[in-house]
Design a protein around this motif. Sequence first.
Motif, short mmCIF file in Angstrom:
data_model
loop_
_atom_site.label_atom_id
_atom_site.label_comp_id
_atom_site.label_asym_id
_atom_site.label_seq_id
_atom_site.Cartn_x
_atom_site.Cartn_y
_atom_site.Cartn_z
N ILE B 57 -58.48 -46.35 -4.93
CA ILE B 57 -58.83 -46.28 -3.51
C ILE B 57 -60.12 -45.52 -3.24
O ILE B 57 -60.76 -45.74 -2.24
N HIS B 58 -60.52 -44.65 -4.17
CA HIS B 58 -61.73 -43.86 -3.91
C HIS B 58 -62.90 -44.21 -4.83
O HIS B 58 -64.01 -43.80 -4.57
N PRO B 82 -67.96 -42.48 -6.54
CA PRO B 82 -68.86 -41.64 -5.75
C PRO B 82 -68.82 -40.15 -6.10
O PRO B 82 -69.70 -39.39 -5.68
N GLY B 83 -67.80 -39.73 -6.88
CA GLY B 83 -67.67 -38.31 -7.16
C GLY B 83 -67.05 -37.57 -5.99
O GLY B 83 -66.89 -38.11 -4.90
N ILE B 84 -66.64 -36.32 -6.23
CA ILE B 84 -66.01 -35.52 -5.19
C ILE B 84 -66.98 -34.42 -4.77
O ILE B 84 -67.40 -33.60 -5.59
N ARG B 85 -67.34 -34.43 -3.49
CA ARG B 85 -68.37 -33.52 -3.00
C ARG B 85 -67.92 -32.06 -3.06
O ARG B 85 -68.67 -31.19 -3.50
N ILE B 125 -61.09 -30.99 -13.61
CA ILE B 125 -61.83 -32.01 -12.86
C ILE B 125 -63.31 -31.85 -13.17
O ILE B 125 -63.88 -30.77 -12.99
N ASP B 126 -63.91 -32.91 -13.65
CA ASP B 126 -65.34 -32.91 -13.92
C ASP B 126 -65.93 -33.99 -13.02
O ASP B 126 -65.64 -35.17 -13.21
N GLY B 132 -69.73 -39.87 -10.86
CA GLY B 132 -68.34 -40.22 -11.15
C GLY B 132 -67.47 -39.00 -11.35
O GLY B 132 -67.91 -37.86 -11.21
N THR B 133 -66.22 -39.28 -11.70
CA THR B 133 -65.21 -38.23 -11.83
C THR B 133 -64.38 -38.46 -13.08
O THR B 133 -63.97 -39.58 -13.36
N THR B 134 -64.17 -37.39 -13.84
CA THR B 134 -63.22 -37.46 -14.95
C THR B 134 -62.19 -36.36 -14.73
O THR B 134 -62.53 -35.20 -14.54
#
Lengths: 129, 142
Positions: B57-58, B82-85, B125-126, B132-134
């Motif tokens: 969803i994100h 989009p990554g997490i701001r 959380i990276d 992006g997000t891992t």
Amino acid sequence: MKISEAAEILNAVVLTGGDKLDEEVHSACGSDMMSDVLAYVKDQGVLLTGLINVQVIRTLLMMDMNCVVFVRGKVPPEGIVEFAEENGVVVLQTKLPMFEACGRLYCAGLGRREDEGAPEVKDEGADHE
Amino acid sequence: MNNEALHYHFDVDGASFANAGRASVETKKLLRQIGVSPDVIRRISVAMYEGEINMVIHAHGGDADVYITEDTILIQLKDVGPGIRNVEEAMKEGFSTAPENIRALGFGAGMGLPNMKRYSDDMHIDTKVGVGTTIELWYRLK
Ligand SMILES: Nc1ncnc2c1ncn2[C@@H]1O[C@H](COP(=O)(O)OP(=O)(O)O)[C@@H](O)[C@H]1O
Ligand SMILES: [Mg+2]
């Protein structure tokens, strides 16, 4: 409570899992938000919901719950019942709205400890039993 | 991870919400076959399912990898979304940027990341905006 009893109390139609109605359920939860269901890890139980997508069934599988009740006579889209069947989940459908369906099961003793007796009003704001 | 680790890979399809959760259902089956304790399986299931839904969803989907050794399980969820701001804000219960149509599907209550934290022994959380997000979910078996 046996699933068959719950089905009777709710005047529910069995959409799949007719061979598993003898299984016991010890608690129930009524919600349309799957994250809320996931947040309350508990004993095997029943999920009552007005949501009818495949994520409902996956949520049940993740939580080891074995029965879902679609309230308000909601008809799940194609594939949902089949997916539930493949994974051994019982699917019931009742015409009752959420509030009444939950209320009837609670009054019949589902989700209450044996020693609790009659329903009592708690002030903790817990709304997932 | 050492080379004795079992490794399973799943593509998480970002195009279809209907497929969201498949990797978690499959992983749960695998963990059962391997004989991981039901308690650990339940915690992994909840956390991974939330993470997988988030990827769809994100972040337009991504990769889910499961690494199992004798004493640890690692679930790695990797996307190029989009990554997490603001991670601290995102971790708060109830914080969500999910649109109304996602809430109508039963998600977007802002409980995903808190649930993932609660149901893992360690969570890393990276994330980088635009890259992006891992997310790594770690479980100790001993
Ligand atoms: N993989 C991801 N990529 C980008 N943003 C994410 C990702 N996972 C979570 N987020 C952000 O963190 C917020 C909180 O996530 P979560 O707690 O799962 O709540 P929800 O998914 O219900 O919005 C999301 O609304 C979103 O803004
Ligand atoms: Mg989420």
